[in-house]
Design an enzyme around this catalytic site. Sequence first.
Site, PDB file in Angstrom:
ATOM      1  N   VAL A 240       0.880  -1.235  -0.177  1.00  0.00           N
ATOM      2  CA  VAL A 240       0.261  -0.038  -0.351  1.00  0.00           C
ATOM      3  C   VAL A 240       0.879   1.346  -0.118  1.00  0.00           C
ATOM      4  CG1 VAL A 240      -1.712   1.225   1.308  1.00  0.00           C
ATOM      5  CG2 VAL A 240      -2.317  -1.566   1.156  1.00  0.00           C
ATOM      6  N   CYS A 241       0.468   2.285  -0.524  1.00  0.00           N
ATOM      7  CA  CYS A 241       2.139   3.835  -0.792  1.00  0.00           C
ATOM      8  C   CYS A 241       3.180   3.368  -1.093  1.00  0.00           C
ATOM      9  CB  CYS A 241       1.513   3.935   0.401  1.00  0.00           C
ATOM     10  SG  CYS A 241       1.487   5.807   0.123  1.00  0.00           S
ATOM     11  N   THR A 242       3.881   3.645  -0.235  1.00  0.00           N
ATOM     12  CA  THR A 242       5.053   3.414  -0.264  1.00  0.00           C
ATOM     13  C   THR A 242       5.884   2.153   0.075  1.00  0.00           C
ATOM     14  OG1 THR A 242       5.264   4.789   2.040  1.00  0.00           O
ATOM     15  CG2 THR A 242       5.829   5.928  -0.233  1.00  0.00           C
ATOM     16  N   GLY A 243       4.467   1.500   0.453  1.00  0.00           N
ATOM     17  CA  GLY A 243       5.494   0.242   0.916  1.00  0.00           C
ATOM     18  C   GLY A 243       6.348  -0.802  -0.365  1.00  0.00           C
TER      19      GLY A 243
ATOM     20  N   THR B 246       2.332   3.180  -7.459  1.00  0.00           N
ATOM     21  CA  THR B 246       2.733   3.848  -5.477  1.00  0.00           C
ATOM     22  C   THR B 246       2.094   5.162  -5.301  1.00  0.00           C
ATOM     23  OG1 THR B 246       4.137   3.669  -3.299  1.00  0.00           O
ATOM     24  CG2 THR B 246       5.152   4.692  -5.720  1.00  0.00           C
TER      25      THR B 246
END
Length: 328
Positions: A107-110, A127
Amino acid sequence: MEQRTVLVVLFEGVQSLDVTGPVEVFAGAAHAIGDPDGAYRLHTASLDGGPVRTSGGLTLLPDSSLADAPAPHTLLVPGGQGTRPEDRGLIDWLREHGPRAERLVSVCTGAIRLAEAGLLEGRRVTTHWAYCDQLAKDFPGIEVDPDPIYVRDGHVATSAGVTAGIDLALALVEEDLGRQAALTIARYLVVFLRRPGNQAQFSAQLAAQTARREPLREVQQWITEHPDDDLSVDALAVRARLSPRHFARAFQAETGMTPGKYVERVRIEHARRLLEDTADGVEEVSRACGYGTPEAMRRSFVKTLGASPAEYRRRFHRTPHVTSTTHR
């Protein structure tokens, strides 16, 4: 029913909604299928098992350390502050254990953490829009698509920022348990089921800057609410009480795009929603979106999306009587 273990990785500075959004979706599956044991076993873990402080100041207490965590079916890596030197232990753990998961999710910057661990090489991913350029620059072996809210590439699924993690989690539940289960969860959480993965991270209004002057802001809103109206520069200039030339220059200066480009984005966004969510014919959709003719809409779709409206509908139509296709 098979119970899938969802392991959520926690770390200092994690974005809280990147964790709680997907967790609430997976947790809601128990209610959706009428099984108190649920279809998912949720487990959170930090590197050392200790509590972590989120970017918003909340403290999360994990179930265990990563070393003691159960083998996951779905390994979910949320976003947060960029990878730091002290996080090398986490990256090393992901590098060793990530390939063992049946499904790898960020999720996102994961996605940056997965990339650091070498788990995204050769994959198409996304991202948060603010980090897409960085991800592409730092990892040239990864195909970064900045537009969609989530991307599936084999067993790897990546999503855009924050709330897009909820959309991706709903898509995974639908894949595992069927549309009705995902719909029940979405209704309970009061969210859409579901924004298709191909939907842009930005709506037309978000992609453009908001005009400073009220007449221009009113025109922006009018365009969004009336895509089938006369949206020529002359007509919009009258609404803004400016000359056409002055209006065109002021609109571009304050929003960052020409009136024509803004209108095009609004119309194609509206057409995509109608093709995805209704059974209206292409001709009816083209009229409702101000294209005038199906051919005009087809040209716009091919130019912008690389697919005709009919092809787009075959791939992404979400009404119950239509068989869904797997996102790229």
